[in-house]
Scaffold this motif. Sequence first.
Motif, mmCIF file in Angstrom:
data_model
loop_
_atom_site.group_PDB
_atom_site.id
_atom_site.type_symbol
_atom_site.label_atom_id
_atom_site.label_comp_id
_atom_site.label_asym_id
_atom_site.label_seq_id
_atom_site.Cartn_x
_atom_site.Cartn_y
_atom_site.Cartn_z
ATOM 1 N N TYR A 1 -1.526 0.683 -7.742
ATOM 2 C CA TYR A 1 -1.949 0.874 -6.350
ATOM 3 C C TYR A 1 -3.390 0.398 -6.150
ATOM 4 C CZ TYR A 1 -2.803 3.235 -1.889
ATOM 5 O OH TYR A 1 -3.124 3.509 -0.588
ATOM 6 N N GLU B 1 2.578 1.595 -3.899
ATOM 7 C CA GLU B 1 2.286 3.034 -3.827
ATOM 8 C C GLU B 1 2.878 3.772 -5.027
ATOM 9 O OE1 GLU B 1 2.708 4.929 -0.079
ATOM 10 O OE2 GLU B 1 1.477 3.440 0.938
ATOM 11 N N ARG C 1 0.790 3.890 -8.188
ATOM 12 C CA ARG C 1 -0.341 4.820 -8.293
ATOM 13 C C ARG C 1 -0.130 5.848 -9.409
ATOM 14 N NH1 ARG C 1 -4.317 7.126 -4.710
ATOM 15 N NH2 ARG C 1 -4.685 9.302 -5.173
#
Length: 298
Positions: A84, A146, A149
Amino acid sequence: MGALFTKRNITIALIIAVFGIGVLAFINLNKKAPAPPPVVPVETTSKPQLTTIGKSVEGRNIEAYTYGEGENYLLFVGGIHGGYEWNSVLLAYKFMDYLEANPDVIPKNLKITIIPSANPDGIYRVTGKDGRFAMSNVSTSQPVLEAGRFNKNKVDLNRNFACKWQPKSTWRNEIVSAGTKAFSEPEAAAIRDLVLKQKPVGAVFWHSQANAVYTSECETGVLPTTLKMVNIYAGASGYQEVKSFNAYEITGDAEGWLASINVPTITVELKTHETIEWEKNLAGTKALLSYFGQEIKK
Ligand SMILES: [Zn+2]
Protein backbone atom coordinates in the motif's frame (compact mmCIF):
# COMPACT_ATOMS: atom_id res chain seq x y z
CA MET A 1 81.07 -8.40 -55.25
CA GLY A 2 77.46 -9.31 -54.55
CA ALA A 3 78.50 -11.36 -51.51
CA LEU A 4 77.04 -9.08 -48.83
CA PHE A 5 74.15 -11.48 -48.16
CA THR A 6 76.13 -14.68 -48.13
CA LYS A 7 75.04 -17.35 -45.69
CA ARG A 8 78.11 -16.66 -43.58
CA ASN A 9 77.51 -12.92 -43.35
CA ILE A 10 73.87 -13.40 -42.41
CA THR A 11 74.86 -15.83 -39.67
CA ILE A 12 77.40 -13.37 -38.26
CA ALA A 13 74.84 -10.57 -38.39
CA LEU A 14 72.32 -12.74 -36.53
CA ILE A 15 74.86 -13.64 -33.84
CA ILE A 16 75.72 -9.96 -33.35
CA ALA A 17 72.04 -9.04 -33.19
CA VAL A 18 71.20 -11.75 -30.62
CA PHE A 19 74.29 -10.84 -28.54
CA GLY A 20 73.32 -7.15 -28.68
CA ILE A 21 69.79 -7.82 -27.48
CA GLY A 22 71.19 -9.99 -24.68
CA VAL A 23 73.55 -7.22 -23.54
CA LEU A 24 70.77 -4.64 -23.63
CA ALA A 25 68.49 -6.92 -21.62
CA PHE A 26 71.29 -7.51 -19.08
CA ILE A 27 71.86 -3.76 -18.69
CA ASN A 28 68.16 -3.21 -18.33
CA LEU A 29 67.80 -5.88 -15.66
CA ASN A 30 70.55 -4.29 -13.62
CA LYS A 31 69.07 -0.85 -13.83
CA LYS A 32 67.14 0.08 -10.75
CA ALA A 33 63.46 -0.20 -11.64
CA PRO A 34 61.75 3.17 -11.38
CA ALA A 35 59.51 3.46 -8.30
CA PRO A 36 55.86 2.74 -9.12
CA PRO A 37 53.53 5.71 -8.76
CA PRO A 38 52.14 5.97 -5.22
CA VAL A 39 48.88 4.10 -4.78
CA VAL A 40 46.19 6.44 -3.53
CA PRO A 41 43.31 4.44 -2.04
CA VAL A 42 40.10 5.58 -3.65
CA GLU A 43 37.19 4.59 -1.42
CA THR A 44 34.21 5.23 -3.62
CA THR A 45 31.78 2.64 -2.36
CA SER A 46 30.89 1.05 0.94
CA LYS A 47 29.25 -2.34 1.01
CA PRO A 48 26.73 -2.78 3.80
CA GLN A 49 26.54 -5.61 6.25
CA LEU A 50 23.40 -7.62 5.51
CA THR A 51 21.54 -9.31 8.34
CA THR A 52 18.36 -11.34 8.01
CA ILE A 53 16.46 -10.27 11.11
CA GLY A 54 13.44 -12.51 10.65
CA LYS A 55 10.99 -14.10 8.25
CA SER A 56 7.54 -13.00 7.19
CA VAL A 57 4.47 -15.19 7.63
CA GLU A 58 5.00 -16.48 4.08
CA GLY A 59 8.68 -17.11 4.77
CA ARG A 60 10.26 -14.13 3.05
CA ASN A 61 13.45 -12.75 4.57
CA ILE A 62 13.24 -9.48 6.44
CA GLU A 63 16.57 -7.82 5.81
CA ALA A 64 18.56 -5.13 7.57
CA TYR A 65 21.52 -3.40 5.92
CA THR A 66 24.09 -1.64 8.11
CA TYR A 67 26.55 1.02 6.96
CA GLY A 68 29.37 2.75 8.82
CA GLU A 69 31.66 1.92 11.71
CA GLY A 70 30.46 4.06 14.62
CA GLU A 71 29.18 2.93 18.00
CA ASN A 72 25.65 4.33 17.79
CA TYR A 73 22.89 3.06 15.56
CA LEU A 74 20.43 5.18 13.64
CA LEU A 75 17.55 3.13 12.22
CA PHE A 76 15.44 3.68 9.09
CA VAL A 77 12.45 1.49 8.23
CA GLY A 78 10.48 1.38 4.99
CA GLY A 79 7.43 -0.59 3.98
CA ILE A 80 5.79 -1.53 7.27
CA HIS A 81 2.55 -0.96 5.35
CA GLY A 82 3.76 -3.16 2.50
CA GLY A 83 2.42 -2.73 -1.00
CA TYR A 84 0.00 0.00 0.00
CA GLU A 85 3.01 2.25 0.65
CA TRP A 86 5.45 0.63 -1.78
CA ASN A 87 7.08 4.01 -2.45
CA SER A 88 8.51 4.02 1.08
CA VAL A 89 10.36 0.81 0.15
CA LEU A 90 11.78 2.35 -3.03
CA LEU A 91 12.87 5.38 -1.02
CA ALA A 92 14.72 3.11 1.42
CA TYR A 93 16.53 1.34 -1.42
CA LYS A 94 17.42 4.68 -2.96
CA PHE A 95 18.88 5.81 0.37
CA MET A 96 20.92 2.58 0.50
CA ASP A 97 22.33 3.30 -2.98
CA TYR A 98 23.22 6.77 -1.82
CA LEU A 99 25.07 5.56 1.28
CA GLU A 100 26.93 2.98 -0.75
CA ALA A 101 28.12 5.64 -3.19
CA ASN A 102 28.72 8.33 -0.55
CA PRO A 103 30.08 6.61 2.57
CA ASP A 104 31.67 9.88 3.71
CA VAL A 105 28.27 11.27 4.71
CA ILE A 106 28.07 8.75 7.57
CA PRO A 107 29.43 10.38 10.73
CA LYS A 108 32.28 8.51 12.41
CA ASN A 109 30.23 7.83 15.55
CA LEU A 110 27.28 6.25 13.72
CA LYS A 111 26.14 3.06 12.11
CA ILE A 112 23.10 3.38 9.90
CA THR A 113 20.76 0.41 9.69
CA ILE A 114 18.05 0.29 7.05
CA ILE A 115 15.20 -2.21 6.93
CA PRO A 116 13.98 -1.40 3.44
CA SER A 117 10.97 -3.70 3.34
CA ALA A 118 9.41 -4.51 6.72
CA ASN A 119 6.36 -6.24 5.24
CA PRO A 120 7.66 -8.21 2.24
CA ASP A 121 4.48 -10.32 1.88
CA GLY A 122 2.45 -7.13 1.45
CA ILE A 123 4.96 -5.92 -1.14
CA TYR A 124 4.79 -9.24 -2.98
CA ARG A 125 1.00 -9.06 -3.18
CA VAL A 126 1.23 -5.74 -5.03
CA THR A 127 4.44 -6.16 -7.06
CA GLY A 128 4.79 -9.92 -7.61
CA LYS A 129 8.46 -9.47 -6.61
CA ASP A 130 10.71 -10.49 -3.76
CA GLY A 131 13.28 -7.89 -2.80
CA ARG A 132 13.78 -4.86 -4.97
CA PHE A 133 11.17 -4.11 -7.61
CA ALA A 134 10.48 -1.51 -10.28
CA MET A 135 7.53 0.84 -10.44
CA SER A 136 6.38 -1.08 -13.50
CA ASN A 137 5.76 -4.11 -11.25
CA VAL A 138 3.27 -2.28 -9.06
CA SER A 139 -0.40 -3.18 -9.39
CA THR A 140 -2.70 -0.26 -10.08
CA SER A 141 -5.78 -1.97 -8.68
CA GLN A 142 -6.94 -0.13 -5.56
CA PRO A 143 -8.25 -3.27 -3.75
CA VAL A 144 -4.92 -5.04 -4.40
CA LEU A 145 -2.98 -2.01 -3.15
CA GLU A 146 -5.09 -1.75 -0.01
CA ALA A 147 -4.81 -5.49 0.71
CA GLY A 148 -1.03 -5.06 0.37
CA ARG A 149 -1.06 -2.91 3.51
CA PHE A 150 -1.48 -5.99 5.74
CA ASN A 151 0.63 -9.07 6.26
CA LYS A 152 -0.46 -12.59 5.29
CA ASN A 153 -2.55 -12.84 8.50
CA LYS A 154 -4.38 -9.65 7.47
CA VAL A 155 -2.82 -7.82 10.40
CA ASP A 156 -1.87 -4.16 10.21
CA LEU A 157 1.73 -4.50 11.43
CA ASN A 158 1.79 -0.90 12.58
CA ARG A 159 -0.90 -1.82 15.14
CA ASN A 160 0.90 -4.94 16.44
CA PHE A 161 3.47 -3.29 18.73
CA ALA A 162 3.37 -3.08 22.52
CA CYS A 163 2.14 0.47 22.92
CA LYS A 164 -1.47 0.62 24.12
CA TRP A 165 -2.02 -2.59 22.12
CA GLN A 166 -5.62 -3.69 21.47
CA PRO A 167 -6.77 -6.63 19.29
CA LYS A 168 -8.65 -4.26 17.00
CA SER A 169 -7.47 -0.87 15.92
CA THR A 170 -8.30 1.72 13.33
CA TRP A 171 -7.06 2.85 9.97
CA ARG A 172 -8.87 5.96 8.79
CA ASN A 173 -12.49 4.96 9.54
CA GLU A 174 -11.94 1.22 9.19
CA ILE A 175 -11.43 -1.39 11.88
CA VAL A 176 -8.24 -3.40 11.33
CA SER A 177 -6.76 -6.46 13.01
CA ALA A 178 -3.84 -5.76 15.32
CA GLY A 179 -2.93 -9.43 15.77
CA THR A 180 -3.66 -11.86 18.60
CA LYS A 181 -1.29 -10.09 20.99
CA ALA A 182 1.46 -7.50 20.80
CA PHE A 183 4.24 -8.84 18.56
CA SER A 184 2.16 -11.85 17.48
CA GLU A 185 3.35 -11.18 13.92
CA PRO A 186 6.89 -12.27 12.95
CA GLU A 187 7.51 -9.04 11.03
CA ALA A 188 6.82 -6.88 14.10
CA ALA A 189 8.84 -9.24 16.31
CA ALA A 190 11.80 -8.96 13.92
CA ILE A 191 11.82 -5.17 14.25
CA ARG A 192 11.43 -5.44 18.04
CA ASP A 193 14.38 -7.83 18.35
CA LEU A 194 16.63 -5.64 16.21
CA VAL A 195 15.70 -2.50 18.16
CA LEU A 196 16.32 -4.20 21.51
CA LYS A 197 19.68 -5.43 20.27
CA GLN A 198 20.88 -2.18 18.70
CA LYS A 199 19.23 0.33 21.04
CA PRO A 200 19.35 3.00 18.33
CA VAL A 201 19.85 6.67 19.20
CA GLY A 202 17.01 7.50 16.83
CA ALA A 203 14.65 5.92 14.31
CA VAL A 204 12.75 7.02 11.22
CA PHE A 205 9.76 5.15 9.76
CA TRP A 206 8.85 6.06 6.17
CA HIS A 207 5.16 5.91 5.22
CA SER A 208 2.84 7.61 2.73
CA GLN A 209 0.80 9.72 1.99
CA ALA A 210 0.12 12.39 4.63
CA ASN A 211 2.88 14.76 3.46
CA ALA A 212 4.25 15.55 6.91
CA VAL A 213 6.71 14.58 9.64
CA TYR A 214 5.28 13.37 12.96
CA THR A 215 6.55 12.87 16.49
CA SER A 216 5.86 9.66 18.41
CA GLU A 217 4.77 8.88 21.92
CA CYS A 218 3.19 6.12 23.93
CA GLU A 219 2.07 7.11 27.39
CA THR A 220 4.76 9.39 28.70
CA GLY A 221 4.82 12.21 26.19
CA VAL A 222 7.13 13.08 23.33
CA LEU A 223 10.85 12.68 23.98
CA PRO A 224 12.86 15.93 23.64
CA THR A 225 15.12 14.38 20.99
CA THR A 226 12.04 13.33 19.01
CA LEU A 227 10.89 16.95 18.88
CA LYS A 228 14.35 17.93 17.73
CA MET A 229 14.35 15.22 15.02
CA VAL A 230 10.96 16.30 13.68
CA ASN A 231 12.10 19.89 13.59
CA ILE A 232 15.36 19.02 11.79
CA TYR A 233 13.82 16.64 9.23
CA ALA A 234 10.88 18.92 8.49
CA GLY A 235 13.09 21.98 8.28
CA ALA A 236 15.55 20.39 5.85
CA SER A 237 12.99 18.54 3.72
CA GLY A 238 10.19 21.07 3.62
CA TYR A 239 7.53 18.64 4.89
CA GLN A 240 5.10 20.01 7.40
CA GLU A 241 6.11 19.47 11.02
CA VAL A 242 3.42 17.85 13.17
CA LYS A 243 4.09 17.65 16.88
CA SER A 244 1.26 15.22 17.64
CA PHE A 245 -0.98 12.87 15.66
CA ASN A 246 -4.63 13.57 16.43
CA ALA A 247 -6.39 12.49 13.25
CA TYR A 248 -7.71 9.29 14.84
CA GLU A 249 -6.89 7.01 17.77
CA ILE A 250 -4.06 4.59 17.02
CA THR A 251 -2.97 1.68 19.20
CA GLY A 252 0.00 -0.59 18.82
CA ASP A 253 2.04 1.55 16.43
CA ALA A 254 5.74 0.82 16.04
CA GLU A 255 6.80 4.41 16.55
CA GLY A 256 4.91 4.61 19.87
CA TRP A 257 6.54 1.41 21.09
CA LEU A 258 10.03 2.72 20.26
CA ALA A 259 9.17 5.94 22.10
CA SER A 260 8.06 3.86 25.11
CA ILE A 261 11.51 2.33 25.39
CA ASN A 262 13.18 5.73 25.00
CA VAL A 263 14.16 5.53 21.34
CA PRO A 264 13.39 8.90 19.76
CA THR A 265 11.36 8.05 16.67
CA ILE A 266 9.72 10.02 13.89
CA THR A 267 7.29 9.15 11.13
CA VAL A 268 7.90 10.63 7.71
CA GLU A 269 4.85 10.51 5.44
CA LEU A 270 5.57 11.03 1.75
CA LYS A 271 3.20 13.24 -0.19
CA THR A 272 1.75 10.56 -2.49
CA HIS A 273 1.74 6.78 -2.74
CA GLU A 274 3.81 6.88 -5.96
CA THR A 275 6.69 9.31 -5.47
CA ILE A 276 9.84 9.07 -3.36
CA GLU A 277 10.54 12.84 -3.21
CA TRP A 278 14.21 12.04 -3.17
CA GLU A 279 15.71 15.53 -2.88
CA LYS A 280 13.49 16.35 0.09
CA ASN A 281 14.23 13.12 1.90
CA LEU A 282 17.92 13.27 1.12
CA ALA A 283 18.02 16.72 2.71
CA GLY A 284 16.05 15.45 5.72
CA THR A 285 18.18 12.35 6.29
CA LYS A 286 21.46 14.23 5.81
CA ALA A 287 20.35 16.83 8.34
CA LEU A 288 19.59 14.03 10.83
CA LEU A 289 22.96 12.39 10.20
CA SER A 290 24.76 15.61 10.90
CA TYR A 291 22.65 16.23 14.03
CA PHE A 292 23.43 12.80 15.49
CA GLY A 293 27.03 13.07 14.28
CA GLN A 294 27.48 16.20 16.38
CA GLU A 295 25.19 15.48 19.31
CA ILE A 296 26.56 12.12 20.29
CA LYS A 297 30.30 12.02 20.52
CA LYS A 298 31.83 9.19 22.50
ZN1 LIG B 1 1.69 3.77 6.70
